[in-house]
Design an enzyme around this catalytic site. Structure first.
Site, mmCIF file in Angstrom:
data_model
loop_
_atom_site.group_PDB
_atom_site.id
_atom_site.type_symbol
_atom_site.label_atom_id
_atom_site.label_comp_id
_atom_site.label_asym_id
_atom_site.label_seq_id
_atom_site.Cartn_x
_atom_site.Cartn_y
_atom_site.Cartn_z
ATOM 1 N N CYS A 189 38.786 40.723 50.390
ATOM 2 C CA CYS A 189 39.455 39.560 50.132
ATOM 3 C C CYS A 189 39.002 38.329 50.871
ATOM 4 O O CYS A 189 39.211 37.292 50.119
ATOM 5 C CB CYS A 189 41.106 39.930 50.166
ATOM 6 N N CYS A 352 27.241 45.193 36.946
ATOM 7 C CA CYS A 352 28.442 45.650 37.087
ATOM 8 C C CYS A 352 29.209 45.325 35.823
ATOM 9 O O CYS A 352 28.861 45.150 34.744
ATOM 10 C CB CYS A 352 29.036 45.419 38.351
#
Length: 394
Positions: A189, A352
């Site tokens: 993050c 992805c």
């Protein structure tokens, strides 16, 4: 008093008691229950607040960090005055102020294979608010061994996931993710960012699952994975079944004691010390490592020779895939094992869901000498939006 509740408690929990599915009996069960929360950060903050407010009788928190200013964008247990102090001290003060009828226990330590079984033992339910793979696998394995269900949550940027694992007869975390990806292939993050409200959404879902489980009401997420896209405000639920070959919860488990999870989840990849920020430090360099979906379609239509590799997970492939364009599934975690199977001469196109995992995969592959590797900008979502509008999205 009614059923042992004080007048203050009856007033406090009145909105619960008035729900037929909860009532006094459900509230009594909550008061008699215990929940351990691993992590007093982004996910642990809303989970702890709502479980304390709901009247869970005994709450435990495991953490070893100090409150940092950068935490306050999402870790709502803490405030500016707590910066520089223990997260657990800050959390205890906030929770006891919120509901003095809840007993708060704290474990100011890093959870590891040596202490996890002792700390997790004796709780009715666990909420995993961790933010790293070693702790997620550790919590999962310990809960399976102890027979304790836990609420899983994960967040990154605008995307979140939630489920309940290790419930009787249900799958565990390893049934969904057998092996963790190498750390150099996974942005955290701090690197990728996270929308501040997202852990509030996911952590509240984890608290909701704990409350339903403890009160014995409703249907939990056991056997389902909830996918949350906060940018599109879309939710999708996927069924998960137990893996009969699971190393922990399968009928013939090979992992029967807690292991060295830092080693299991891997160290820096050989030859891949530099992350994307070090190898692609300009927008121009990034563009050289990408192609767009229209270029991919042109190559498909022209019958060009290339390799198309999907680095998503099995369950994502089942939702939508580019098999018709020649795609091959190689989940990101297995990329180091599959790397030698790629042709160094033919163009190598990675994709992805939306791009970030592809960026990581390309950086790793180029560090391993695959100068022909590029990422599909926008991932399969861009393909669905611009090339195949009828393709399922998630």
């Amino acid at each position: 008093m009614s059923d042992g509740f004080s007048r203050d408690e009856l007033v406090r929990y009145g909105r619960h008691v008035s729900i037929p599915e909860v009532g006094l009996e459900g509230q009594r069960r909550l008061r008699a229950s215990s929940v351990l929360i691993v992590g007093a950060g982004g996910l642990g903050s809303p989970a702890a607040l709502y479980l304390a407010a709901a009247g869970v009788g005994r709450l435990g928190l495991v953490d070893h960090d100090l409150v940092e200013l950068s935490n306050l964008q999402r870790q709502v247990l803490h405030d500016t005055r707590a910066v520089g102090t223990s997260k657990l001290a800050s959390a205890r003060a906030r929770l006891e102020g919120l509901n003095p009828h809840v007993a708060v226990e704290t474990f100011e330590t890093r959870l590891d294979s040596g202490n996890a079984l002792d700390i997790l033992a004796g709780w009715d339910f666990v909420v995993d608010g961790s933010d790293n793979f070693p702790t997620r696998y550790l919590v999962n394995d310990a809960c399976v061994m102890l027979g304790t269900p836990f609420a899983y949550g994960a967040i990154l940027r605008f995307e979140g996931q939630a489920s309940v694992f290790a419930a009787p007869g249900g799958p565990c975390y390893r049934c969904l993710f057998r092996d963790p990806p190498p750390p150099d292939l996974v942005p955290n993050c701090a690197e990728a960012g996270v929308l501040g409200v997202l852990p509030g959404i996911v952590g509240s879902i984890q608290a909701n699952e704990a409350i339903k489980w403890l009160a014995g009401i409703g249907d939990t997420l056991a056997g389902r994975l909830l996918l949350i896209d906060a940018l599109r405000m879309e939710f999708r639920s996927l069924n998960i079944t137990p893996d009969l070959e699971c190393a922990v919860c399968g009928p013939e488990p090979s992992v029967t004691e807690l292991i060295d999870y830092e080693r299991f989840c891997g160290g820096p990849l050989d030859g891949a010390d530099a992350g994307p920020a070090e190898t692609e430090d300009t927008e121009e360099a990034m563009e050289e490592l990408e192609i767009d979906v229209h270029e991919l379609r042109r190559r498909v239509d022209d019958g060009e020779t290339f390799q198309l590799v999907d680095v998503r997970e099995d369950y994502e492939w089942d939702i939508c895939n580019l098999a018709h364009a020649g795609a091959r599934l190689v989940p990101l975690a297995t990329l180091p094992e599959a790397v030698e199977s790629f042709d160094r001469a033919a163009p190598l196109i990675i994709h992805c869901r939306s791009g970030p995992r592809g960026d990581r995969a390309v950086a790793y592959l180029r560090a391993m000498g695959y100068d022909n590797a590029v990422n599909l900008a926008g991932g399969i979502l861009a393909w669905a939006e611009e090339i195949e509008p009828g393709m399922p999205q998630y």
